[in-house]
Write a protein that holds these residues in place. Structure first.
Motif, PDB file in Angstrom:
ATOM      1  N   ARG A 184      31.943  43.206  40.006  1.00  0.00           N
ATOM      2  CA  ARG A 184      33.215  42.880  39.338  1.00  0.00           C
ATOM      3  C   ARG A 184      33.955  44.133  38.880  1.00  0.00           C
ATOM      4  O   ARG A 184      35.162  44.254  39.057  1.00  0.00           O
ATOM      5  CB  ARG A 184      32.960  41.944  38.167  1.00  0.00           C
ATOM      6  N   GLN A 185      33.251  45.070  38.289  1.00  0.00           N
ATOM      7  CA  GLN A 185      33.884  46.297  37.789  1.00  0.00           C
ATOM      8  C   GLN A 185      34.496  47.098  38.935  1.00  0.00           C
ATOM      9  O   GLN A 185      35.615  47.604  38.821  1.00  0.00           O
ATOM     10  CB  GLN A 185      32.862  47.135  37.030  1.00  0.00           C
ATOM     11  N   GLU A 186      33.785  47.208  40.045  1.00  0.00           N
ATOM     12  CA  GLU A 186      34.299  47.943  41.200  1.00  0.00           C
ATOM     13  C   GLU A 186      35.532  47.256  41.777  1.00  0.00           C
ATOM     14  O   GLU A 186      36.510  47.917  42.143  1.00  0.00           O
ATOM     15  CB  GLU A 186      33.221  48.056  42.278  1.00  0.00           C
ATOM     16  N   GLU A 200      37.649  45.298  40.157  1.00  0.00           N
ATOM     17  CA  GLU A 200      38.761  45.490  39.225  1.00  0.00           C
ATOM     18  C   GLU A 200      39.350  46.891  39.365  1.00  0.00           C
ATOM     19  O   GLU A 200      40.572  47.060  39.330  1.00  0.00           O
ATOM     20  CB  GLU A 200      38.308  45.232  37.790  1.00  0.00           C
ATOM     21  N   GLU A 201      38.507  47.880  39.530  1.00  0.00           N
ATOM     22  CA  GLU A 201      38.979  49.255  39.687  1.00  0.00           C
ATOM     23  C   GLU A 201      39.794  49.404  40.974  1.00  0.00           C
ATOM     24  O   GLU A 201      40.848  50.052  40.984  1.00  0.00           O
ATOM     25  CB  GLU A 201      37.806  50.230  39.678  1.00  0.00           C
ATOM     26  N   LEU A 202      39.326  48.811  42.051  1.00  0.00           N
ATOM     27  CA  LEU A 202      40.079  48.858  43.308  1.00  0.00           C
ATOM     28  C   LEU A 202      41.427  48.158  43.171  1.00  0.00           C
ATOM     29  O   LEU A 202      42.431  48.617  43.713  1.00  0.00           O
ATOM     30  CB  LEU A 202      39.272  48.229  44.448  1.00  0.00           C
ATOM     31  N   LYS A 225      43.226  47.928  40.435  1.00  0.00           N
ATOM     32  CA  LYS A 225      44.096  48.821  39.662  1.00  0.00           C
ATOM     33  C   LYS A 225      44.639  49.948  40.529  1.00  0.00           C
ATOM     34  O   LYS A 225      45.818  50.306  40.436  1.00  0.00           O
ATOM     35  CB  LYS A 225      43.335  49.404  38.467  1.00  0.00           C
ATOM     36  N   LEU A 226      43.779  50.503  41.379  1.00  0.00           N
ATOM     37  CA  LEU A 226      44.222  51.573  42.277  1.00  0.00           C
ATOM     38  C   LEU A 226      45.267  51.055  43.267  1.00  0.00           C
ATOM     39  O   LEU A 226      46.276  51.725  43.532  1.00  0.00           O
ATOM     40  CB  LEU A 226      43.033  52.165  43.030  1.00  0.00           C
TER      41      LEU A 226
END
Length: 65
Positions: free
Chosen positions: A6-8, A10-12, A14-15
């Motif tokens: 999930r964290q990865e 979400e980061e993708l 945002k990018l």
């Protein structure tokens, strides 16, 4: 390829959003996103509007503060 947690993911996201915003600014056009359940358009000049439709289904943009 491994699954993303999930964290990865979400980061993708945002990018990807940041890149889309930069591309829209470079093309001198608006960028749309969701904020608090509303669709917002942000224009290159910094102006923001809420995208809505009236009771007849007509497109409307309402300036936001």
């Amino acid at each position: 390829m491994d699954r993303l947690n999930r964290q990865e993911l979400e980061e993708l996201g945002k990018l990807a959003a940041a890149e889309a915003r930069k591309s829209a600014q470079k093309a001198n056009t608006f960028f749309s996103y969701s904020e608090n359940g509303k669709v917002i358009r942000e224009y290159p000049d910094g102006r923001k509007t809420e995208v809505t439709y009236d009771e007849r289904g007509q497109f409307k943009e309402i300036p936001t503060p």
